[in-house]
Design a protein around this motif. Structure first.
Motif, mmCIF file in Angstrom:
data_model
loop_
_atom_site.group_PDB
_atom_site.id
_atom_site.type_symbol
_atom_site.label_atom_id
_atom_site.label_comp_id
_atom_site.label_asym_id
_atom_site.label_seq_id
_atom_site.Cartn_x
_atom_site.Cartn_y
_atom_site.Cartn_z
ATOM 1 N N SER A 117 0.838 -1.205 0.000
ATOM 2 C CA SER A 117 0.000 0.000 0.000
ATOM 3 C C SER A 117 0.868 1.248 0.000
ATOM 4 N N ASP A 118 0.344 2.308 -0.676
ATOM 5 C CA ASP A 118 1.154 3.529 -0.818
ATOM 6 C C ASP A 118 0.751 4.650 0.140
ATOM 7 N N ALA A 119 -0.320 4.467 0.920
ATOM 8 C CA ALA A 119 -0.747 5.498 1.877
ATOM 9 C C ALA A 119 -1.628 4.837 2.931
ATOM 10 N N VAL A 120 -1.801 5.521 4.052
ATOM 11 C CA VAL A 120 -2.568 4.938 5.155
ATOM 12 C C VAL A 120 -4.022 4.692 4.733
ATOM 13 N N ASP A 121 -4.620 5.630 3.992
ATOM 14 C CA ASP A 121 -6.034 5.437 3.620
ATOM 15 C C ASP A 121 -6.193 4.330 2.583
ATOM 16 N N SER A 122 -5.260 4.239 1.617
ATOM 17 C CA SER A 122 -5.369 3.138 0.649
ATOM 18 C C SER A 122 -5.095 1.799 1.327
ATOM 19 N N ALA A 123 -4.219 1.776 2.323
ATOM 20 C CA ALA A 123 -3.947 0.544 3.071
ATOM 21 C C ALA A 123 -5.231 0.039 3.735
ATOM 22 N N GLU A 124 -5.960 0.921 4.383
ATOM 23 C CA GLU A 124 -7.193 0.498 5.063
ATOM 24 C C GLU A 124 -8.251 0.047 4.052
ATOM 25 N N ARG A 125 -8.310 0.744 2.900
ATOM 26 C CA ARG A 125 -9.240 0.328 1.849
ATOM 27 C C ARG A 125 -8.883 -1.062 1.325
ATOM 28 N N GLU A 126 -7.592 -1.311 1.098
ATOM 29 C CA GLU A 126 -7.138 -2.598 0.571
ATOM 30 C C GLU A 126 -7.332 -3.722 1.592
ATOM 31 N N ILE A 127 -7.086 -3.437 2.862
ATOM 32 C CA ILE A 127 -7.278 -4.458 3.911
ATOM 33 C C ILE A 127 -8.756 -4.863 3.960
ATOM 34 N N ALA A 128 -9.651 -3.880 3.864
ATOM 35 C CA ALA A 128 -11.091 -4.173 3.893
ATOM 36 C C ALA A 128 -11.506 -4.958 2.644
ATOM 37 N N LEU A 129 -10.852 -4.667 1.503
ATOM 38 C CA LEU A 129 -11.179 -5.360 0.254
ATOM 39 C C LEU A 129 -10.730 -6.821 0.279
ATOM 40 N N TRP A 130 -9.513 -7.060 0.752
ATOM 41 C CA TRP A 130 -8.921 -8.401 0.675
ATOM 42 C C TRP A 130 -9.245 -9.262 1.894
#
Ligand code: IDP
Ligand code: MG
Length: 148
Positions: A117-130
């Motif tokens: 992940s490239d940022a804290v908000d995208s990390a949380e979005r990706e964790i919720a997705l996967w």
């Protein structure tokens, strides 16, 4: 504690690099919160890479990511998003320094073995997705040895 999403891409899995990559994140002191090998769907990948939909390489990227199973991981730690990206190296492996994962294990941008992940908000979005069922935190005695 900050969290990031790391994914070993199909080429990394097929080349037997899952253990090496996991080892590097563990050794650094990041805490493993989740781990899963999955065969991702096209829909999941299009969602994951939604920001790149208009890029000419997007169809090839999705094909590449569907060429085999991927291994997704969630790590937590102090500034783990930025730290994880440093460990991974540059998007184009040719620009990645030796010592980074891409700098040590790959050559081409279209076969760059790992996502982080490239940022804290995208990390949380990706964790919720996967990891739609959620990711639990747990305490580890290691924390006392890593943080002042
Ligand atoms: P990142 O993986 O370093 O965050 P992004 O710009 O988010 O890089 O791109 C996502 C992925 O898309 C890259 O890891 C790589 O697999 C692929 N990609 C990016 N740029 C190119 C390109 O110019 N040609 C082919 N594939 C690309
Ligand atoms: Mg990216």
């Amino acid at each position: 504690m900050e969290r990031t999403y790391v994914m070993v891409k199909p080429d990394g899995v097929q080349r037997g690099l899952v253990g090496e990559i996991l080892k590097r994140f563990e050794q650094r002191g990041y805490q493993l919160l989740a781990l899963e090998l999955i065969h991702p769907t096209k829909e999941r990948l299009e969602e994951h890479y939604q920001d790149l939909k208009s890029k000419p390489f997007f169809p090839a990227l999705v094909e590449y990511m569907m060429s085999g199973p991927v291994v997704g991981m969630v790590f937590s730690g102090l500034e783990v998003v930025k730290g994880g990206r440093k460990m991974v190296g540059e998007t184009n492996p040719l620009n990645s320094l030796p010592g980074s994962i891409r700098g040590d294990f790959c050559i081409c941008v279209g076969k760059n073995i790992i996502h982080a992940s490239d940022a804290v908000d995208s990390a949380e979005r990706e964790i919720a997705l996967w990891f739609p069922n959620g990711v639990k935190n747990y305490s580890s005695p290691m924390q006392g040895l890593l943080y002042e």
